[in-house]
Design an enzyme around this catalytic site. Structure first.
Site, PDB file in Angstrom:
ATOM      1  CB  CYS A  42      61.279  82.052  68.326  1.00 52.08           C
ATOM      2  SG  CYS A  42      61.279  80.771  67.050  1.00 52.08           S
ATOM      3  CG  ASN A 270      56.584  68.830  40.706  1.00 56.24           C
ATOM      4  OD1 ASN A 270      56.424  69.680  41.597  1.00 56.24           O
ATOM      5  ND2 ASN A 270      55.683  68.637  39.742  1.00 56.24           N
ATOM      6  N   PRO A 272      60.980  72.549  37.199  1.00 60.27           N
ATOM      7  CG  PRO A 272      61.680  71.860  35.082  1.00 60.27           C
ATOM      8  CD  PRO A 272      60.460  71.967  35.956  1.00 60.27           C
ATOM      9  CB  ILE A 274      59.897  76.113  41.249  1.00 56.49           C
ATOM     10  CG1 ILE A 274      59.422  76.954  40.061  1.00 56.49           C
ATOM     11  CG2 ILE A 274      59.111  76.506  42.497  1.00 56.49           C
ATOM     12  CD1 ILE A 274      57.932  76.852  39.787  1.00 56.49           C
ATOM     13  CE  LYS A 430      81.402  57.612  87.401  1.00 58.72           C
ATOM     14  NZ  LYS A 430      80.874  56.455  88.178  1.00 58.72           N
TER      15      LYS A 430
END
Length: 565
Positions: A42, A270, A272, A274, A430
Site C-alpha cells: 500500500c 473443498n 481437506p 488446504i 454534534k
C-alpha cells in the site's frame, strides 16, 4: 505438523507468524515466488512520489529477519507450480538454481495474492507501460522517471492505486491524465459521491476521461476508443487484478468463475487440509451475504490469524468483510464502508439514503473544512448498510465510526447515541456521525422528505422551486435554474409569495436551512421536498456534468455566513 504456505506478503507472512506463536514445534515453510516478503504494497506509490525516500522502509520484514524471529523456513524466488492433494505434495521451482522439487505437507495454506490485469493492446510495445503490484514494479517505475524524465503520463484505471499513482506522478513533475472505462472513478463509491472527486481531479490540473476505454498506444500517446489521443510518455495500467491461481489447475481445489479460491467461514477449501486467504480467496459480504473477493490488506491479516488458529485446533471463524477503505488524493480524502447504492439496487435490497455536509471540527474554530457524508440505511429497521465520505481532515475518524456501525449491525438511531470525543479542534458537540443519524431519523419519520440532484430535471412544471439561502450566497455561488430566492429568515414574512397548494421543492447550501423551511411550510399544509446535501451536492453534480474543475471541499463557516476573504 508440517505446514506449507504459498505466498509471503500480508496473508502468508501473517499466517506463518501466528502459526509459530501457536505452535513452537511445527515445521513451517513459506514459499514466495518473488524476491521480497511482507512488504508494504500500500505504500509503493509514495516511494515513487518521493514521500517515502528509503527503499528499505518498504520491507516490513526481510527473509533473514523473519526466520530469526519466527524460525520459519523462508524460500524466496521459489514458485509453487502444482498442488497434488492425493500425495499431499506441492511441486516447486527454485528460480535461482532452476531446480524443480516436491515438498510434502500436513496442512497447506494458499495465499498467492493477485496479479495486475495487463491486456494486450495494439502499440503497447511502443510506449513505456507499467503496472504496480510489488517492489520490483516500484523500482522499475521510479528508475524510469529518474532516467527518462517523462513529461506526460496516462493512468489507465482510476481506482485507489490508480489515483494514488496519479498524485505521486504529479509530485514528480509529470503532467498526468486519468482514464476510466466506467462511468465514474473509484468503483467502491457511487456516482453522486464521485462528482466531487472528478471535479477535484480536474482542479489538480489533470485530464480526466471517464466512460472511455483505452484502445491503443503510440510511443507518446494513448488512443481512446472515440479516437481521442492523450499525451503520454509513460503509462500506468491500473485496471484491476486477477487471482494468481493458475497453479491450482488439476488440483481439485474449487475455484470461482474468475479463478478465485472458494472457502468457507473457517477459510477451508473443498479439499481437506488446504486453506486459502487474502486477495485470491472469497469472503462473505456482511451486508449482502454474497460471496466475493475483497482484496484489502486489513481483511487478509485478520484471515491469517483465523487460518493459523483453525490449523492449531481452535474453533475460529472469519465472519466476512465490508470493504472499508480510504484514499488520500492531494488534500482530498475519499473513504467508504459497507455497500454502495449501485450494488444494493443490483441485489434488490431496499434502502434509503441521505447526504449530510458537516465541518471536520467546530465551525468557530479556524481552519475547518467540510465533508460530504452519504449514509445508506434500511427503510425499516434503520440499520446502517453503508457510508461514503469525501472531504479532508477528519474523514478517517468518521468512516471508522460508520464502519463499526456496519460491522455490528447498528442503526441510524445508534449513530445518534454514539458518544464521540469532542473538543473544538477535533469535532463539534454534534459530531458529523451524530448528525447523519439525526437526519436519517427525520427521513424515516417523514419529517424530512428528500429529493436529490438527479431529480431536479424531473420536478413537475407547476411546482414551486425555492432557494432559502442568503442573497450573497447566490451571488457568490450561483443557484439551481428556475429556483426563486426567499432567504430563510424572511420566509415567515413573505409566505404570500409561496403557493402552498402546490408541491414545493426547497434548496439551501447543505440541507439544514432547507429542513427548517420544510418544517415551517409542511405545518402550514404544504407538500414539501428538501434537497439532500443542498446546493453543495448539486453544484458538484452540475460542475461535473459540464466538465469543470473544483477544489473539492470548502472552508467551513457557520450556516448562512459568508467566508471572510
Amino acid at each position: 505438523m508440517k505446514v506449507l504456505i504459498v505466498g509471503g506478503v500480508a496473508g502468508g507472512a501473517g499466517a506463518a507468524a501466528r502459526l509459530r506463536r501457536n505452535d513452537e514445534k511445527a515445521e513451517i515453510i513459506l514459499f514466495e515466488k518473488g524476491e521480497f516478503i511482507s512488504f508494504a504494497n500500500c505504500g509503493l506509490p509514495y516511494y515513487i512520489g518521493g514521500t517515502i525516500t528509503d527503499r528499505a522502509q518498504l520491507q516490513l520484514q526481510t527473509p533473514q529477519a523473519f526466520h530469526a524471529r519466527f524460525h520459519v523456513d523462508v524460500r524466496v524466488n521459489n514458485e509453487v507450480l502444482r498442488v497434488n492433494p492425493a500425495e499431499r505434495t506441492v511441486t516447486v521451482k527454485n528460480h535461482t538454481s532452476g531446480e524443480i522439487y516436491t515438498e510434502r505437507y500436513d496442512k497447506l495454506v494458499l495465499s498467492p495474492g493477485a496479479s495486475p490485469i495487463r491486456p494486450s493492446m495494439p502499440g503497447m510495445e511502443k510506449n513505456h507501460v507499467f503496472t504496480l503490484r510489488n517492489i520490483p514494479d516500484t523500482y522499475a517505475i521510479y528508475d524510469h522517471i529518474e532516467k527518462r524524465k517523462p513529461r506526460t503520463a496516462a493512468v489507465i484505471g482510476a481506482g485507489f492505486i490508480g489515483l494514488e499513482m496519479a498524485e505521486n506522478l504529479a509530485h514528480r513533475g509529470v503532467k498526468v491524465s486519468v482514464v476510466e472505462a466506467a462511468p465514474h472513478v473509484m468503483a467502491p463509491i457511487d456516482l453522486d459521491m464521485a462528482h466531487t472527486v472528478h471535479n477535484y481531479i480536474r482542479g489538480a490540473g489533470m485530464g480526466l476521461y471517464v466512460g472511455k476505454k483505452c484502445e491503443s498506444f503510440t510511443e507518446d500517446t494513448v488512443v481512446l476508443e472515440d479516437g481521442t489521443s492523450i499525451p503520454a510518455d509513460m503509462v500506468i495500467l491500473s485496471i484491476g487484478v486477477t487471482p494468481e491461481t493458475r497453479f491450482l489447475e488439476g488440483s481439485g481445489v474449487e475455484l470461482g468463475r474468475r479463478g478465485e479460491i472458494l472457502v468457507n467461514e473457517q477459510l477451508r477449501t473443498n479439499v481437506p487440509d488446504i486453506f486459502a486467504l487474502g486477495d485470491a480467496a472469497t469472503v462473505t459480504n456482511i451486508v449482502t451475504g454474497n460471496t466475493q473477493v475483497i482484496p484489502l490488506a486489513g481483511p487478509a491479516n485478520k484471515q491469517a490469524r483465523v487460518v493459523a488458529d483453525v490449523i492449531c485446533g481452535k474453533d475460529a471463524k472469519y465472519k466476512g468483510s465490508q470493504g472499508t477503505a480510504i484514499m488520500k488524493f492531494f488534500d482530498l480524502v475519499v473513504a467508504c464502508t459497507g455497500e454502495k447504492e449501485e450494488n444494493l439496487k443490483a441485489n434488490e435490497i431496499p434502502y434509503r439514503k441521505i447526504f449530510t455536509v458537516s465541518a471536520n471540527h467546530a465551525g468557530y474554530y479556524p481552519g475547518g473544512t467540510q465533508m460530504m457524508i452519504k449514509t445508506i440505511f434500511s427503510p425499516g429497521s434503520g440499520e446502517v448498510l453503508g457510508a461514503q465520505i469525501v472531504g479532508g481532515e477528519g474523514v478517517d475518524k468518521r468512516i471508522d465510526d460508520l464502519a463499526n456501525a456496519v460491522r455490528f449491525g447498528l442503526t441510524i438511531y445508534d449513530l445518534q447515541e454514539m458518544e464521540l470525543a469532542y473538543a473544538p479542534p477535533f469535532s463539534s458537540a454534534k459530531d458529523p456521525v451524530n448528525m447523519a443519524g439525526f437526519v436519517a431519523e427525520n427521513v424515516l419519520e417523514g419529517t424530512m422528505v428528500p429529493f436529490y440532484p438527479e431529480d431536479v430535471a424531473h420536478i413537475p412544471a407547476d411546482a414551486v422551486r425555492l432557494d432559502v439561502r442568503n442573497r450573497e450566497e447566490l451571488m457568490d455561488q450561483g443557484t439551481i435554474p428556475g429556483f426563486m430566492n426567499i432567504p430563510l429568515n424572511e420566509l415567515r414574512h413573505r409566505l404570500n409569495e409561496v403557493d402552498l397548494t402546490k408541491e414545493i421543492y426547497v434548496s439551501c447550501q447543505v440541507g439544514l436551512r432547507g429542513y427548517v423551511a420544510q418544517r415551517l411550510l409542511t405545518q402550514l399544509g404544504a407538500k414539501v421536498y428538501n434537497l439532500s446535501g443542498g446546493y453543495a451536492l448539486y453544484s458538484a453534480y452540475a460542475r461535473d456534468q459540464k466538465g469543470l474543475a473544483d477544489s473539492g471541499h470548502k472552508n467551513c463557516t457557520a450556516c448562512g455566513m459568508q467566508e471572510k476573504k
